[in-house]
Design a protein around this motif. Structure first.
Motif, PDB file in Angstrom:
ATOM      1  N   PHE A 145       0.863  -1.182   0.000  1.00 34.62           N
ATOM      2  CA  PHE A 145       0.000   0.000   0.000  1.00 34.62           C
ATOM      3  C   PHE A 145       0.898   1.230   0.000  1.00 34.62           C
ATOM      4  O   PHE A 145       1.583   1.495   0.995  1.00 34.62           O
ATOM      5  CB  PHE A 145      -0.852  -0.045   1.268  1.00 34.62           C
ATOM      6  N   LEU A 182       1.231   4.962   0.047  1.00 37.53           N
ATOM      7  CA  LEU A 182       0.673   6.297   0.265  1.00 37.53           C
ATOM      8  C   LEU A 182       1.796   7.289   0.599  1.00 37.53           C
ATOM      9  O   LEU A 182       1.942   8.329  -0.043  1.00 37.53           O
ATOM     10  CB  LEU A 182      -0.355   6.256   1.416  1.00 37.53           C
ATOM     11  N   THR A 183       2.617   6.935   1.607  1.00 34.03           N
ATOM     12  CA  THR A 183       3.634   7.850   2.122  1.00 34.03           C
ATOM     13  C   THR A 183       4.728   8.116   1.088  1.00 34.03           C
ATOM     14  O   THR A 183       5.110   7.223   0.331  1.00 34.03           O
ATOM     15  CB  THR A 183       4.284   7.226   3.380  1.00 34.03           C
ATOM     16  N   GLY A 191       4.468  12.647   4.633  1.00 38.38           N
ATOM     17  CA  GLY A 191       4.179  11.581   5.593  1.00 38.38           C
ATOM     18  C   GLY A 191       2.875  11.862   6.314  1.00 38.38           C
ATOM     19  O   GLY A 191       1.797  11.418   5.883  1.00 38.38           O
ATOM     20  N   SER A 192       2.954  12.662   7.372  1.00 38.67           N
ATOM     21  CA  SER A 192       1.730  12.998   8.112  1.00 38.67           C
ATOM     22  C   SER A 192       0.753  13.790   7.246  1.00 38.67           C
ATOM     23  O   SER A 192      -0.443  13.809   7.530  1.00 38.67           O
ATOM     24  CB  SER A 192       2.087  13.824   9.357  1.00 38.67           C
ATOM     25  N   TRP A 250       8.858   3.997   2.712  1.00 42.44           N
ATOM     26  CA  TRP A 250       8.477   3.252   3.913  1.00 42.44           C
ATOM     27  C   TRP A 250       7.343   2.283   3.641  1.00 42.44           C
ATOM     28  O   TRP A 250       6.422   2.174   4.455  1.00 42.44           O
ATOM     29  CB  TRP A 250       8.030   4.202   5.052  1.00 42.44           C
ATOM     30  N   THR A 269       5.647  -1.113   3.542  1.00 43.92           N
ATOM     31  CA  THR A 269       5.725  -2.473   4.097  1.00 43.92           C
ATOM     32  C   THR A 269       5.399  -3.493   3.005  1.00 43.92           C
ATOM     33  O   THR A 269       4.449  -3.302   2.235  1.00 43.92           O
ATOM     34  CB  THR A 269       4.739  -2.613   5.275  1.00 43.92           C
ATOM     35  N   THR A 298       8.017   2.085  15.852  1.00 42.63           N
ATOM     36  CA  THR A 298       7.419   2.171  14.505  1.00 42.63           C
ATOM     37  C   THR A 298       5.905   2.213  14.593  1.00 42.63           C
ATOM     38  O   THR A 298       5.248   3.008  13.916  1.00 42.63           O
ATOM     39  CB  THR A 298       7.847   0.957  13.640  1.00 42.63           C
ATOM     40  N   THR A 332       4.529   5.378  15.092  1.00 44.40           N
ATOM     41  CA  THR A 332       4.744   6.330  13.993  1.00 44.40           C
ATOM     42  C   THR A 332       3.871   6.045  12.782  1.00 44.40           C
ATOM     43  O   THR A 332       3.355   6.977  12.163  1.00 44.40           O
ATOM     44  CB  THR A 332       6.244   6.298  13.582  1.00 44.40           C
ATOM     45  N   THR A 378       0.867   9.190  13.170  1.00 45.47           N
ATOM     46  CA  THR A 378       1.702   9.284  14.377  1.00 45.47           C
ATOM     47  C   THR A 378       0.808   9.570  15.588  1.00 45.47           C
ATOM     48  O   THR A 378      -0.351   9.952  15.459  1.00 45.47           O
ATOM     49  CB  THR A 378       2.724  10.420  14.250  1.00 45.47           C
ATOM     50  N   GLU A 389       0.933  12.089  17.408  1.00 45.42           N
ATOM     51  CA  GLU A 389       0.470  13.485  17.351  1.00 45.42           C
ATOM     52  C   GLU A 389      -0.756  13.615  16.450  1.00 45.42           C
ATOM     53  O   GLU A 389      -1.710  14.337  16.772  1.00 45.42           O
ATOM     54  CB  GLU A 389       1.598  14.396  16.833  1.00 45.42           C
ATOM     55  N   MET A 390      -0.744  12.912  15.313  1.00 48.35           N
ATOM     56  CA  MET A 390      -1.881  13.013  14.381  1.00 48.35           C
ATOM     57  C   MET A 390      -3.164  12.487  15.039  1.00 48.35           C
ATOM     58  O   MET A 390      -4.247  13.042  14.843  1.00 48.35           O
ATOM     59  CB  MET A 390      -1.589  12.225  13.093  1.00 48.35           C
ATOM     60  N   PHE A 436      -4.508  20.697  12.442  1.00 46.36           N
ATOM     61  CA  PHE A 436      -3.409  19.992  11.762  1.00 46.36           C
ATOM     62  C   PHE A 436      -2.441  20.965  11.088  1.00 46.36           C
ATOM     63  O   PHE A 436      -1.286  20.655  10.898  1.00 46.36           O
ATOM     64  CB  PHE A 436      -3.959  19.050  10.686  1.00 46.36           C
TER      65      PHE A 436
END
Ligand code: FAD
Length: 392
Positions: A129, A131-132, A137-138, A162, A164, A366, A369, A373, A375-376, A391
């Protein structure tokens, strides 16, 4: 039982408990004995996909197309039992089922579903997948990967970071900006594409030197004038709604998974401190150690309750993204704190791969993150509470 102090598993159905036992037995007998070696080598063995497929774990909470169609709670329990061994193994299953398969199941055409889902459910085909990106990232809406229409085809250019299972995948779900005239502004032109990884112009490069999630493959994807037919695009979904719907699924699995990691740390801490003696007594007999064990037990069981409740809400079809953010934030934070505390109780021994605590601790960095994350998720809860997104 240390790990289920509040008997949360009594709240599961018989079927959910049977799935728990099957996955736990398999994970403990087939995965746990080898995972430190995989982690040390920064690799995964071949054949993991078909093994997970045989157990019915891939896309298990999806209906039809060879998927098991279990409850969301059963899927959560399976994630918990896998992550009790290692977050990387749960990530393998999450990315396959909740990100790649879910994306096709939710947003794909009938042809895309027929082509990919049955083979992905058996593990014959693996998905990733994308996306990043390295600079997005965020804030995925700022992605630079573009897809442009050329005749009847889409041509994709850009890179994803990043990712996977990136080098293992047979199919990549790639999200890209388009000039789609029906899209509107503010990232509204983002569309999803089902990209076979043998398409010319696709390459995947394994990211080396990770200190976390080492029993998992992470990659950079490069898309260089990659041409796919119009039929490769998800037909309807536009904007971040597409990828975020998938992330919400995977985050739900994390809410459960990290309970397993935390439970494993608590169990190892209790066993170790009961055995090891200093000052002529087992470590577990000291008040300061008992405080740690008690606080870890409370944290594991509170997290377990959160997971169970979100499972019930998801099975009822009412869970909201902000509630999933609550669970992802609360449970990952709890698990990380438990892992760090458990590691202290093992002293020097706790820093080696002969024990599980530091491997779990590093993995959970990880997990804190990815999929949004910490924070998000706090910002998501804040936005839900106040109606005022902060945001940006
Ligand atoms: P950044 O967005 O640069 O954030 C850095 C820090 O700044 C964080 O603490 C963040 O919370 C903080 N921050 C950012 N914005 C704000 C703000 N507005 N207010 C306050 N703080 C802020 N992605 C995929 O698409 N597919 C995958 O399969 C995948 N697998 C992954 C596997 C691993 C091992 C890892 C490490 C990552 C994976 N990711 C994947 C990417 C992951 O989702 C991102 O790393 C994550 O979204 C964070 O993005 P970033 O790393 O660019 O950090």
């Amino acid at each position: 039982m240390t790990h289920d102090y509040l008997q949360v598993d009594d709240l599961l159905t018989d079927e959910d408990r049977a799935i728990r036992d099957t996955v736990r037995d398999y994970a403990q007998s087939e995965l746990a004995p080898h995972v430190a070696e995989w982690y040390d080598e920064g690799t995964l063995p071949d054949g993991l996909g078909p093994m997970f497929g045989k157990l019915g774990l891939l896309g298990m909470h999806l209906d039809g197309y060879g998927c098991a169609g279990t409850s969301a709670t059963a899927y959560g329990v399976a994630c918990r039992e896998l992550e009790a061994v290692d977050s990387g193994l749960r990530s393998f299953v999450s990315v396959q089922g909740s990100l790649a398969m879910y994306a096709i199941h939710r947003w794909g055409t009938e042809e895309q579903k027929e082509e990919w889902l049955p083979r992905m459910a058996t593990g014959e085909a693996l998905g990733c997948f994308g996306l990043t990106e390295s600079d997005a990232g965020s804030d995925p809406g700022s992605m630079k990967t573009r897809a442009r229409l050329d005749g009847g085809d889409w041509v994709l250019n850009g890179s994803k970071m990043w990712i996977t299972n990136g080098t293992l995948a047979d199919v990549a779900i790639v999200w890209a900006q388009t000039d789609d005239p029906s899209a509107g502004s503010g990232g509204g032109g983002i569309r999803g594409f089902v990209v076979p990884t043998d398409t010319p112009g696709f390459s995947a490069h394994k990211i080396q030197r990770k200190l976390s999630l080492r029993a998992s493959v992470t990659a950079e994807l490069v898309l260089d004038d990659l041409r796919v037919p119009a039929s490769a695009a998800f037909p309807e979904v536009r904007g971040l709604k597409g990828p975020l719907s998938c992330l919400n699924e995977a985050r739900y699995g994390i809410v459960w998974g990290v309970v397993g990691a935390a439970r494993a740390c608590l169990e190892e801490s209790l066993a170790y401190t009961s055995e090891r003696e200093q000052f002529g007594k087992p470590l577990s007999s000291f008040q300061l150690t008992q405080r740690k064990l008690a606080l870890m037990t409370v944290a594991v069981n509170n997290a377990s309750l959160v997971a169970w409740r979100l499972g019930a809400l998801k099975d009822a079809g009412t869970v909201t993204p902000a509630q999933v953010s609550y669970g992802k934030y609360a449970n990952v934070r709890a698990a990380l704190d438990v892992a760090r505390e458990a590691r202290t109780t093992l002293g020097g021994a706790g820093i080696t791969l002969d024990h599980t605590v530091m491997r779990h601790m590093n993995n959970l960095e990880t997990v804190m993150t990815y999929e949004g994350t910490e924070e998000m998720h706090l910002l998501s809860i804040g936005a839900d509470l106040t109606g005022s997104p902060a945001f940006r």
